[in-house]
Design a protein around this motif. Structure first.
Motif, PDB file in Angstrom:
ATOM      1  N   PHE A   1       0.850  -1.188   0.000  1.00 62.05           N
ATOM      2  CA  PHE A   1       0.000   0.000   0.000  1.00 62.05           C
ATOM      3  C   PHE A   1       0.887   1.240   0.000  1.00 62.05           C
ATOM      4  O   PHE A   1       1.717   1.409   0.892  1.00 62.05           O
ATOM      5  N   ALA A   2       0.716   2.080  -1.018  1.00 59.13           N
ATOM      6  CA  ALA A   2       1.472   3.329  -1.079  1.00 59.13           C
ATOM      7  C   ALA A   2       0.493   4.463  -0.870  1.00 59.13           C
ATOM      8  O   ALA A   2      -0.396   4.704  -1.692  1.00 59.13           O
ATOM      9  N   GLY A   3       0.633   5.155   0.255  1.00 55.86           N
ATOM     10  CA  GLY A   3      -0.260   6.265   0.584  1.00 55.86           C
ATOM     11  C   GLY A   3       0.021   7.479  -0.290  1.00 55.86           C
ATOM     12  O   GLY A   3       0.923   7.477  -1.129  1.00 55.86           O
ATOM     13  N   GLU A   4      -0.773   8.536  -0.050  1.00 53.19           N
ATOM     14  CA  GLU A   4      -0.605   9.754  -0.828  1.00 53.19           C
ATOM     15  C   GLU A   4       0.847  10.224  -0.792  1.00 53.19           C
ATOM     16  O   GLU A   4       1.468  10.235   0.277  1.00 53.19           O
ATOM     17  N   ASP A   5       1.377  10.590  -1.929  1.00 56.29           N
ATOM     18  CA  ASP A   5       2.750  11.117  -2.053  1.00 56.29           C
ATOM     19  C   ASP A   5       3.853  10.140  -1.633  1.00 56.29           C
ATOM     20  O   ASP A   5       5.018  10.535  -1.568  1.00 56.29           O
ATOM     21  N   ALA A   6       3.510   8.928  -1.310  1.00 53.55           N
ATOM     22  CA  ALA A   6       4.548   7.984  -0.867  1.00 53.55           C
ATOM     23  C   ALA A   6       5.412   7.563  -2.053  1.00 53.55           C
ATOM     24  O   ALA A   6       4.956   7.523  -3.195  1.00 53.55           O
ATOM     25  N   LEU A   7       6.668   7.280  -1.762  1.00 54.65           N
ATOM     26  CA  LEU A   7       7.590   6.746  -2.773  1.00 54.65           C
ATOM     27  C   LEU A   7       8.024   5.356  -2.339  1.00 54.65           C
ATOM     28  O   LEU A   7       8.686   5.207  -1.315  1.00 54.65           O
ATOM     29  N   VAL A   8       7.638   4.372  -3.094  1.00 53.10           N
ATOM     30  CA  VAL A   8       7.928   2.985  -2.699  1.00 53.10           C
ATOM     31  C   VAL A   8       8.634   2.266  -3.847  1.00 53.10           C
ATOM     32  O   VAL A   8       8.155   2.262  -4.983  1.00 53.10           O
ATOM     33  N   ASP A   9       9.780   1.692  -3.542  1.00 53.26           N
ATOM     34  CA  ASP A   9      10.501   0.877  -4.524  1.00 53.26           C
ATOM     35  C   ASP A   9      10.577  -0.547  -3.994  1.00 53.26           C
ATOM     36  O   ASP A   9      10.932  -0.749  -2.837  1.00 53.26           O
ATOM     37  N   VAL A  10      10.267  -1.497  -4.833  1.00 54.53           N
ATOM     38  CA  VAL A  10      10.413  -2.902  -4.439  1.00 54.53           C
ATOM     39  C   VAL A  10      11.174  -3.642  -5.539  1.00 54.53           C
ATOM     40  O   VAL A  10      10.706  -3.742  -6.676  1.00 54.53           O
ATOM     41  N   TYR A  11      12.347  -4.115  -5.185  1.00 55.40           N
ATOM     42  CA  TYR A  11      13.157  -4.866  -6.146  1.00 55.40           C
ATOM     43  C   TYR A  11      13.284  -6.309  -5.674  1.00 55.40           C
ATOM     44  O   TYR A  11      13.508  -6.548  -4.490  1.00 55.40           O
TER      45      TYR A  11
END
Ligand SMILES: Nc1ncnc2c1ncn2[C@@H]1O[C@H](COP(=O)(O)OP(=O)(O)O)[C@@H](O)[C@H]1O
Ligand SMILES: [Mg+2]
Lengths: 453, 249
Positions: A228-238
């Motif tokens: 779950f990426a909230g507002e303005d969140a920056l999420v990287d998954v490698y």
């Protein structure tokens, strides 16, 4: 009189295992997890294990994998893993918050919470679900529960642990979080793992997931992650997948993005008997962006299938996909990329590309883009190529004195490079370049082979 | 240095080279001219080791070795350099990586240690200056997005880095404006020594105003139909290829 002999299918066996193990499964596990089990096993029982007649599994036959006999770890077993040995198994060494899981069970490792910013929760799903259910209950199975995929249902029925990460509002985790999933068993093993990542509004986190088999046995690894990426969140998954030739990985990820959030995923399928990756991204707010990428390397009889679905449910969002496969010997690959633009999702930008290189006459690649566009003001594109190594480029390099093997390596690295460049973590890019080199020169395969001697 | 005797070659069953004879000695510059489709590039590619062709007859020796036996990489390391008529773009392979690998393979072949990063950059800089090359080209992928002229300059730059014994320049002049042509020609002249040799493949005489050949050969329909000194180029320029064609049909 007639005797009706009905074969007991692998699916029946799993359902029966569930029924006999109900208590074990529920024991020590939070009601949040337990209350989803019954409906999920019913769903799995109804669907069974799909074959080529199923649209979603047309190019990937999981039946043979399920026909093997597996051991199940329905309770935590305290297997000792020498962590010093782990990095010798081609896991990228990074300056990261490190956590370990063994066969789907979370082991605390070196107290990862110690240097994390305040409010961040990193741990095992089982423990956190028991101790801080309020963190989990609004998220767990909210996305995966909508899926029709039988393996997701199977996962939900059996899963007890996995990794959990919660990043509170506005918090930035500087160093990446590295999750090392070790798979190790003397006998064949079916491992189930359930992960949950919650990045609240304005938070930032980069996650590096490494799946690796440390034994020669056949492992059926069924993992489901919800992000779950909230507002303005920056999420990287490698994710780096490195399994032996007898193993099967079914890896399903569900990502939900709020307004203005940015998601980057990269899945490097380095080695493995059969790998099926499902990725779903849902935009649940405007101006969100998702960059989802993958690169796979297959040889012998290996198979990698990437299946993506981008749900453009909100206007003004951007999705970008690049998936590439390098296939040698008799290996096979598949890519099915679905983009769905909902009626109200105007000003959508959705791009998808799938490029493949066949290194042998016997390698096969299936690629199937699917655009379903219900809005009128959108920019969408897709493209797929299946080709050989560029002979002209190969000759050029050789004509400059570079040996054939090195020249081929250079060209394959160049092909993969576009995907690697999408990784926003320089040390990881460098480690992956090294791993690709090892993959292409046979070192990774030798590592797995030597475990079976 | 190079000796070609009665070379016949075909592609896809079609005979392209129909008995070529050519002797090139150290210090010489040979121009091979001829209309489009004569087989000039075929000859150049065969010398560099391209596998698309079938050798029907003949032999090629280079510095006493049977050239046709050698892989393209060994030919290169032994001192053969082909400047391609159409240099290929290779996205994702950085110029610098490629050049370093190439230079170090050549050094290894000679029994020399690989260049360190520092030594390599120094060499790179020196050669760029020598050719008045803008520095930008080496920061990109091999030929990716280069203009026609930039590609040709890049070929000459690689030649400068590798210092071949025999350079075969296939239409290195075509598609160049006068300034680029001058840079390329100056580069070739600057690299010229009494120990090395050059084969210029061209169908214009323009390049020969800048690089003066010792010998001019006219290749037509897979055969060398005329050979002479540098004046032959001027005569060709004046009379056009029809002169050759009419004389041979
Ligand atoms: N790879 C190839 N496949 C088919 N035909 C070829 C190939 N290479 C060259 N040819 C043919 O051989 C002949 C000579 O071509 P080329 O050597 O390129 O001539 P030039 O360089 O003198 O213009 C032409 O008729 C061309 O079409
Ligand atoms: Mg030509």
């Amino acid at each position: 009189m007639s005797i009706i002999s009905e074969k007991i299918t692998p699916a029946d066996q799993l359902v029966s295992l569930f029924e006999h193990s109900r208590e074990t499964l529920n024991q020590g596990s939070s009601p949040i997890l337990n209350r989803m089990r019954e409906v999920s096993i019913k769903r799995f029982a109804q669907a069974g294990i799909p074959d080529f007649r199923s649209e979603d599994y047309k190019y990937t036959n999981l039946k043979p994998a399920f026909e093997k006999n597996y051991r199940h770890e329905l309770v935590r077993e305290t297997g000792l893993i020498n962590l010093n040995e782990v990095f010798k198994s081609n896991i990228p060494q990074l300056d990261a918050h490190l956590v370990f899981l063994v066969n789907g069970w979370f082991y605390s490792g070196n107290n990862p919470g110690a240097e994390l910013p305040k409010g961040v929760v990193l741990g095992g799903l089982e423990q956190i679900a028991n101790e801080q259910p309020e963190l989990i209950q609004n998220y767990l199975n909210r996305q995966a529960g909508l899926s029709n995929d039988p393996f997701v249902a199977l996962n939900t029925a059996f899963s007890k642990d996995g990794f959990f990460l919660f990043v509170p509002k506005g918090v930035l985790i500087e160093k990446p979080v590295q999750v090392i999933n070790l798979l190790s068993s003397d006998e064949n093993l079916m491992a189930t793992q359930r992960n949950l990542i919650i990045a609240e509004a304005g938070s930032q986190v980069k996650i590096v997931v490494c799946d690796v088999t440390l034994s020669a046995s056949s492992i059926l690894y069924n993992t489901v992650s919800e992000i779950f990426a909230g507002e303005d969140a920056l999420v990287d998954v490698y994710t780096i997948q490195n399994l032996n030739n007898l193993s099967t990985s079914i890896n399903s990820a569900f990502c939900r993005q709020q307004r203005n959030s940015n998601l980057v995923t990269g899945i490097v399928s380095l080695h493995g008997g059969l790998i099926r990756n499902n990725l779903k991204v849902t935009f649940n707010g405007e101006h969100a962006e998702a960059n989802v990428n993958g690169i796979s390397f297959t040889d012998k009889k290996q198979h990698v299938d990437n299946n993506t679905l981008i749900e453009h449910s909100s206007p003004n969002c951007l999705s970008n996909q690049i998936y590439k496969n390098i296939l040698d010997d008799e290996s096979t690959g598949a890519f099915a990329g679905r983009i769905h633009v909902a009626r109200d999702a105007q000003q959508t930008n959705a791009f998808q590309r799938n490029n493949n290189v066949l290194l042998s006459d016997k390698a096969r690649m299936q690629t199937k883009p699917q655009l379903i566009i219900d809005a009128d003001d959108v920019k969408c594109s897709h493209g797929a190529t299946v080709g050989q190594i560029n002979e002209e480029a190969l000759f050029f390099l050789r004509a400059r004195g570079i040996g054939e093997k090195d020249a081929r390596m250079m060209l394959m690295n160049a092909f993969a490079h576009e995907v690697i460049l999408k990784i926003n973590l320089e040390p990881l890019r460098d480690r992956i370049d090294e791993l690709i080199e090892k993959r292409l020169n046979g070192e990774i395969s030798r590592f797995h082979d030597q475990l079976s001697e | 240095m190079l000796s070609i005797k009665n070379l016949r070659a075909s592609v896809e069953g079609k005979e392209i080279l129909k008995g070529i004879n050519l002797e090139v000695k150290a210090g010489e510059v040979h121009a091979i001219m001829g209309p489009n489709g004569s087989g000039k590039s075929t000859l150049a590619n065969i010398l560099a080791g391209k596998a698309d062709y079938e050798i029907l007859e003949g032999e090629v020796t280079f510095l006493g070795q049977d050239l046709l036996e050698l892989s393209p990489e060994v030919r290169s390391r032994s001192g053969i350099f082909l400047s391609f008529q159409y240099p290929v773009e290779i996205p994702g392979v950085p110029m610098v990586n490629f050049l370093k690998a190439s230079v170090n393979e050549h050094r290894k072949f000679k029994g020399l240690a690989p260049l360190t990063a520092g030594e390599f950059l120094k060499l790179l800089r020196a050669k760029k200056e020598m050719l008045h090359l803008d520095t930008e080209l080496t920061n990109r992928s091999v030929n990716e997005g280069f203009s026609g002229g930039e590609k040709k300059k890049n070929e000459i730059f690689q030649m400068a880095m590798l210092e071949p014994k025999l350079a075969i320049l296939d239409e290195t002049d075509s598609g160049l404006d006068i300034d680029a042509l001058r840079i390329v020609a100056e580069g070739v002249n600057a690299l010229k020594t009494p120990e090395n040799a050059t084969i210029l493949v061209t169908h214009y005489q323009r390049l020969l105003d800048y690089i003066v050949p010792d010998f001019v050969h006219v290749l037509y329909k897979g055969k060398i139909v005329l050979s002479g000194g540098k004046e032959l180029a001027l005569e060709l320029e004046e009379k056009g290829y029809d002169w050759i064609k009419n004389g041979n049909e």
